[in-house]
Design an enzyme around this catalytic site. Structure first.
Site, PDB file in Angstrom:
ATOM      1  N   TYR A  66     -24.053  -7.900  20.774  1.00 20.15           N
ATOM      2  CA  TYR A  66     -23.643  -6.906  21.760  1.00 20.15           C
ATOM      3  C   TYR A  66     -23.619  -5.511  21.147  1.00 20.15           C
ATOM      4  O   TYR A  66     -23.429  -5.354  19.947  1.00 20.15           O
ATOM      5  CB  TYR A  66     -22.292  -7.232  22.409  1.00 20.15           C
ATOM      6  CG  TYR A  66     -21.093  -7.290  21.501  1.00 20.15           C
ATOM      7  CD1 TYR A  66     -20.831  -8.427  20.745  1.00 20.15           C
ATOM      8  CD2 TYR A  66     -20.198  -6.225  21.426  1.00 20.15           C
ATOM      9  CE1 TYR A  66     -19.708  -8.496  19.935  1.00 20.15           C
ATOM     10  CE2 TYR A  66     -19.068  -6.294  20.608  1.00 20.15           C
ATOM     11  CZ  TYR A  66     -18.837  -7.434  19.867  1.00 20.15           C
ATOM     12  OH  TYR A  66     -17.734  -7.510  19.055  1.00 20.15           O
ATOM     13  N   ALA A  78      -8.237  -7.276  20.319  1.00 19.94           N
ATOM     14  CA  ALA A  78      -7.655  -8.410  19.571  1.00 19.94           C
ATOM     15  C   ALA A  78      -6.134  -8.487  19.657  1.00 19.94           C
ATOM     16  O   ALA A  78      -5.512  -9.219  18.890  1.00 19.94           O
ATOM     17  CB  ALA A  78      -8.099  -8.420  18.114  1.00 19.94           C
ATOM     18  N   ASP A 104      -5.544 -12.010  20.834  1.00 20.82           N
ATOM     19  CA  ASP A 104      -6.044 -12.966  19.832  1.00 20.82           C
ATOM     20  C   ASP A 104      -5.078 -13.059  18.651  1.00 20.82           C
ATOM     21  O   ASP A 104      -4.789 -14.142  18.142  1.00 20.82           O
ATOM     22  CB  ASP A 104      -7.421 -12.529  19.292  1.00 20.82           C
ATOM     23  CG  ASP A 104      -8.418 -12.207  20.388  1.00 20.82           C
ATOM     24  OD1 ASP A 104      -8.253 -12.736  21.517  1.00 20.82           O
ATOM     25  OD2 ASP A 104      -9.347 -11.420  20.140  1.00 20.82           O
TER      26      ASP A 104
HETATM   27  P1  ADP Z   1      -4.865  -9.186  25.711  1.00 16.39           P
HETATM   28  O1  ADP Z   1      -5.215  -8.391  26.935  1.00 16.39           O
HETATM   29  O2  ADP Z   1      -5.762  -8.985  24.518  1.00 16.39           O
HETATM   30  O3  ADP Z   1      -4.526 -10.628  25.987  1.00 16.39           O
HETATM   31  P2  ADP Z   1      -2.205  -8.245  25.966  1.00 16.39           P
HETATM   32  O4  ADP Z   1      -2.324  -6.968  26.698  1.00 16.39           O
HETATM   33  O5  ADP Z   1      -1.762  -9.472  26.698  1.00 16.39           O
HETATM   34  O6  ADP Z   1      -3.531  -8.534  25.169  1.00 16.39           O
HETATM   35  O7  ADP Z   1      -1.225  -7.979  24.746  1.00 16.39           O
HETATM   36  C1  ADP Z   1      -1.006  -8.986  23.799  1.00 16.39           C
HETATM   37  C2  ADP Z   1       0.151  -8.592  22.958  1.00 16.39           C
HETATM   38  O8  ADP Z   1      -0.116  -7.336  22.312  1.00 16.39           O
HETATM   39  C3  ADP Z   1       1.437  -8.334  23.721  1.00 16.39           C
HETATM   40  O9  ADP Z   1       2.115  -9.540  24.025  1.00 16.39           O
HETATM   41  C4  ADP Z   1       2.200  -7.486  22.719  1.00 16.39           C
HETATM   42  O10 ADP Z   1       2.700  -8.276  21.679  1.00 16.39           O
HETATM   43  C5  ADP Z   1       1.085  -6.614  22.146  1.00 16.39           C
HETATM   44  N1  ADP Z   1       0.985  -5.344  22.914  1.00 16.39           N
HETATM   45  C6  ADP Z   1       0.000  -4.992  23.769  1.00 16.39           C
HETATM   46  N2  ADP Z   1       0.232  -3.751  24.279  1.00 16.39           N
HETATM   47  C7  ADP Z   1       1.390  -3.308  23.731  1.00 16.39           C
HETATM   48  C8  ADP Z   1       2.178  -2.104  23.830  1.00 16.39           C
HETATM   49  N3  ADP Z   1       1.827  -1.108  24.626  1.00 16.39           N
HETATM   50  N4  ADP Z   1       3.308  -2.016  23.100  1.00 16.39           N
HETATM   51  C9  ADP Z   1       3.690  -3.020  22.282  1.00 16.39           C
HETATM   52  N5  ADP Z   1       2.999  -4.166  22.141  1.00 16.39           N
HETATM   53  C10 ADP Z   1       1.875  -4.328  22.848  1.00 16.39           C
END
Ligand code: ADP
Length: 306
Positions: free
Chosen positions: A85, A254, A257
């Site tokens: 990609y 990630a 992940d």
């Molecule tokens: P993905 O979309 O890759 O699955 P997520 O958005 O669900 O990721 O976020 C996964 C993890 O990353 C969250 O559970 C948290 O631990 C961390 N995280 C993501 N965004 C934030 C943020 N703005 N502040 C603090 N931690 C975050």
């Protein structure tokens, strides 16, 4: 005895376009990121995929091994290549992703020559982890073979973890993805589900699709919000664990992940679901403070899992 984990999926060559049009080479893949962070957290983990017999496949294998990820179950398919990609960044800094992956070797993990050996080997792991992106690689027959493999893992006392990474472009239509995700969630012992993926896939019924498995398996429901919270449900617990606010979010690649890796590493080390979620937040929170999927080793937080 050491707990052995297998992460199943695809790693692609990544080409990042620079302003002068030249391309910077790397590699990436969701389940590989999880494998790599598991290895850094001291878990014995193998990446299970298929590659070609080209120089870039050789390089990937060497890089994974250097990170401590086991490569003994990587199949090499003669004459084939990894997927590829390109990341293009427009004038306003917005990134877009462009894929050449239809004929990638990884797609034949459960159908090409040697698939039966891969299935047999996978059945011997204590924990097998796959994502919605992994599912999108294999087609109906390959997914059926993966499901059969997961049943074999469970019949030997092992567990199966599934992370709902939904990427619409990987699926011919939404109905196929909905059905495949439903089957995968019904078969899993541990589900990582992001509210965003569930909403895209199932609309307002998304959470219900996962929560129907409450009591049967462990569920990690990753919500939105800033900072986001996760809700962890087991047969006995139902806890919500908020992430700590992060001063500057540099790149969320990630995040999910790495969260999954730290959560599983903590659970394998005997931590409670709430403690494991806190570990997930700590690692993911560090990862999003750096550019790229894989942070420098020196930046890894100490989760003291020993
Ligand atoms: P993905 O979309 O890759 O699955 P997520 O958005 O669900 O990721 O976020 C996964 C993890 O990353 C969250 O559970 C948290 O631990 C961390 N995280 C993501 N965004 C934030 C943020 N703005 N502040 C603090 N931690 C975050």
């Amino acid at each position: 005895m050491t707990t052995r984990v297998a992460c199943i999926g695809e790693c692609m060559m990544e080409l990042s376009e620079r302003p002068d049009g030249s391309l910077l080479r790397g590699y990436g893949g969701d389940t590989l990121n999880t494998a790599l962070y598991l290895a850094r957290l001291g878990v014995a983990v193998d990446y299970v995929t298929a590659l070609g017999d080209d120089p870039w496949s050789d390089e990937m294998l060497a890089a994974w091994a250097a990170e401590g990820v086991g490569t003994g179950e990587v199949r090499r398919l003669p004459g084939r290549m990894p997927g590829l990609y390109i990341i293009r960044t427009d004038g306003s800094g917005e990134r877009s992703f462009h894929y050449w992956r239809d004929s990638a070797a990884a797609r034949d993990l459960f159908s090409g020559p040697g698939a039966a050996e891969t299935q047999r080997a996978l059945a011997g792991y204590d924990l097998v982890y796959a994502s919605g992106i992994s599912l999108s690689l294999y087609g109906e027959a390959g997914r059926a073979a993966l499901a059969e493999t997961c049943r074999a893992v469970q019949s030997k006392g092992g567990r199966v973890a599934f992370d709902t990474n939904y990427r619409p472009r990987g699926w011919p239509d939404k109905a196929k993805a909905q059905a495949a995700f439903r089957d995968a969630m019904a078969a899993a012992d541990l589900i990582f589900a992001s509210a965003e993926d569930l909403d895209w896939l199932y609309g307002p019924d998304g959470e219900e699709e996962v929560l129907r498995h409450h009591g049967r398996c462990e569920i990690v429901l990753k919500g939105g919000g800033s900072p986001p919270s996760v809700r962890v449900l087991t047969g006995t617990d139902d806890v919500t664990v908020p992430a700590s606010p992060i001063e500057t979010v540099v790149d969320t690649t990630a995040a999910g992940d790495s969260f999954a890796a730290a959560y599983m590493a903590a659970r394998l080390a005997g931590r409670s679901p709430a403690e494991a979620a806190a570990c997930g937040h700590r690692l993911a929170g560090t990862v999003i403070g750096h550019r790229g999927a894989v942070i420098p080793r020196a930046a890894m937080p100490d989760l003291t899992l020993d």
